[in-house]
Design an enzyme around this catalytic site. Structure first.
Site, short mmCIF file in Angstrom:
data_model
loop_
_atom_site.label_atom_id
_atom_site.label_comp_id
_atom_site.label_asym_id
_atom_site.label_seq_id
_atom_site.Cartn_x
_atom_site.Cartn_y
_atom_site.Cartn_z
NE ARG A 146 31.67 25.97 60.45
CZ ARG A 146 31.61 24.63 60.45
NH1 ARG A 146 31.63 23.96 59.33
NH2 ARG A 146 31.52 23.96 61.59
CE LYS B 40 35.89 45.02 44.97
NZ LYS B 40 36.30 45.39 46.31
CG ASP C 91 37.29 37.93 39.73
OD1 ASP C 91 36.22 38.58 39.64
OD2 ASP C 91 38.10 38.11 40.65
CE1 TYR D 144 42.24 43.77 44.97
CE2 TYR D 144 41.72 41.62 45.89
CZ TYR D 144 41.96 42.97 46.06
OH TYR D 144 41.91 43.51 47.32
#
Ligand code: LCS
Length: 408
Positions: free
Chosen positions: A58, A208, A183, A111
């Protein structure tokens, strides 16, 4: 190999690769949750940050580090942190950089969930937000308040394809003591480098273009400075939205061909957009490579290409949109974008369904807007699929289309 002074394609292929004892040419999948210390002192040193080395997946993993270093170099940032999803990246950035009482200004057509997370959840913790059309910088300047700590823009935006002047937005943000986050998902680092234009942080849904093969969900955040990188990484480690090593391996594999894929898809999109614009059933087309796009000149200045995302409105509105989406064969009717395959979707009922209708319309996401993510298939096959699907609307079947002469 030190790739920091090499070209973009060389970085794509070689940056960040971790050498191992066997001379593996790609970074292997370190499928382990934890890393053994040689002795107690080494464990203590690693936790204290006195000695480099891995502790727990992690917190960090070599396969994930390889991807992080690669993307940090592509974006010309100090460092990157990979996340389980693009929304993991967005939420980590909000939580790392905003506190109760702070205010954020953002692009109105971001988005849907990036806006939903802020308006429905961060608001519960006392974070205020204002959404404006940031393609007009006056709106951005007017929305700044004394407590504005973050300007968060998406350019080009999803799915309105609006473009914001990143360098000018950085000046406005910095003059007010705020940070600029971009972004960069729709452009990819191949076409746009926000940190070079003045942004402080850049993020991606790597689901993407960066991964590019529709087989992984992931996100990444790149910070310009060491201080910001540490702040974001510290939040991620506590939040736990980390990317896992198998996911990281897959993204690193997809990333190597980013430039080839993006260029090929753009070649297709640059032919499909004018074809759609000339089609009798199409009311308008939003493609940043078309001279009709309101920020075409700005996109030409701040990007090195126009990409492969096209939004268009049909004259027959939502009903016509449904007919097209129900009749495509090659294009997949699916959300997501930026993969090798052509996908078509309807933002108003899908990705942006969570937005209030008035906000959605104000952000240019009309009921009849259709979004096309152009893939790398043969141009003629994509065009003939769109031609036959559009042909199912009304009498358009009778329309002669000279551009399609000779197509199957
Ligand atoms: N930012 C942008 C610009 C996006 O398009 C998306 C996802 C995200 C962040 C979130 O990334 P994720 O968590 O999904 O990896 N956009 C999607 C879309 O337009 N259709 O499906 C997902």
């Amino acid at each position: 190999m030190d790739t920091r002074n090499k070209g973009f394609n060389t970085k794509l292929v070689h940056a960040g690769i971790r050498e191992d004892a066997h001379g593996s040419v790609v970074t292997p999948i370190y499928q382990t949750s934890t890393f053994a210390f040689r002795n107690a002192q080494q464990g203590a040193n690693r936790f204290a940050g006195i000695e480099d080395g891995y502790i727990y997946t992690r917190i960090g993993n070599p396969t994930t580090s390889a991807l992080e270093e690669n993307v940090a170099q592509l974006e010309n940032g100090f460092g990157a942190t990979a996340m389980a999803s693009g929304m993991g990246a967005v939420s980590t950035v909000y939580l790392a950089l905003l506190s109760g009482g702070d205010h954020m200004v953002s692009t109105d057509s971001v988005y849907g969930p990036s806006r939903g997370l802020m308006e429905k959840h961060m608001s519960r913790f006392g974070v205020e937000s204002t959404y404006v059309d940031t393609s007009d910088l006056e709106n951005l300047a007017k929305a700044m308040k004394v407590n504005t700590k973050l300007v968060y823009i998406e350019s080009p935006s999803n799915p309105a394809m609006s473009v914001t002047d990143i360098a000018a937005a950085a000046e406005i943000a910095h003059a007010a003591g705020a940070l600029l986050v971009v972004d960069n998902t729709f452009a990819s680092p191949h076409l746009q480098k926000p940190l070079d234009l003045g942004a402080d942080v850049v993020l991606h849904s790597v689901t993407k273009f960066i991964n590019g093969h529709a087989d992984i969900v992931g996100g990444i955040v790149v910070a310009k400075t060491e201080a910001l990188h540490k702040q974001i990484r510290a939040m991620l480690i506590n939040l736990g939205a980390n990317m896992d090593p198998h996911q990281s391996y897959m993204v690193s594999r997809g990333l190597k061909t980013l430039a080839l894929r993006v260029e090929r898809a753009e070649e297709n999109a640059s032919r499909i957009a004018p074809w759609l614009e000339a089609h009798p059933q199409v009311a308008w087309v939003r493609y940043i490579g078309l001279p009709s796009h309101p920020q075409h000149e700005l996109a030409r200045r701040q990007m090195t290409g126009f990409g492969s995302m096209i939004s268009f409105e049909l004259k027959g509105g939502m009903d016509a949109g449904r007919v097209v989406m129900d009749n495509v064969h090659l294009a997949g009717l699916a959300v997501s974008l930026g993969g090798v395959e052509t996908l078509i979707s309807h933002p108003a009922s899908m990705t942006h369904a969570g937005m209030a209708r008035e906000s959605r319309l104000a952000a240019g996401i009309t009921d009849g807007l259709v979004r096309l993510s152009v893939g790398i298939e043969d141009l003629d096959d994509i065009l003939s699929d769109l031609h036959q699907a559009l042909g199912h609307i009304g009498q358009v079947q009778q329309v002669e289309d000279p551009q399609l002469a000779g197509l199957p």
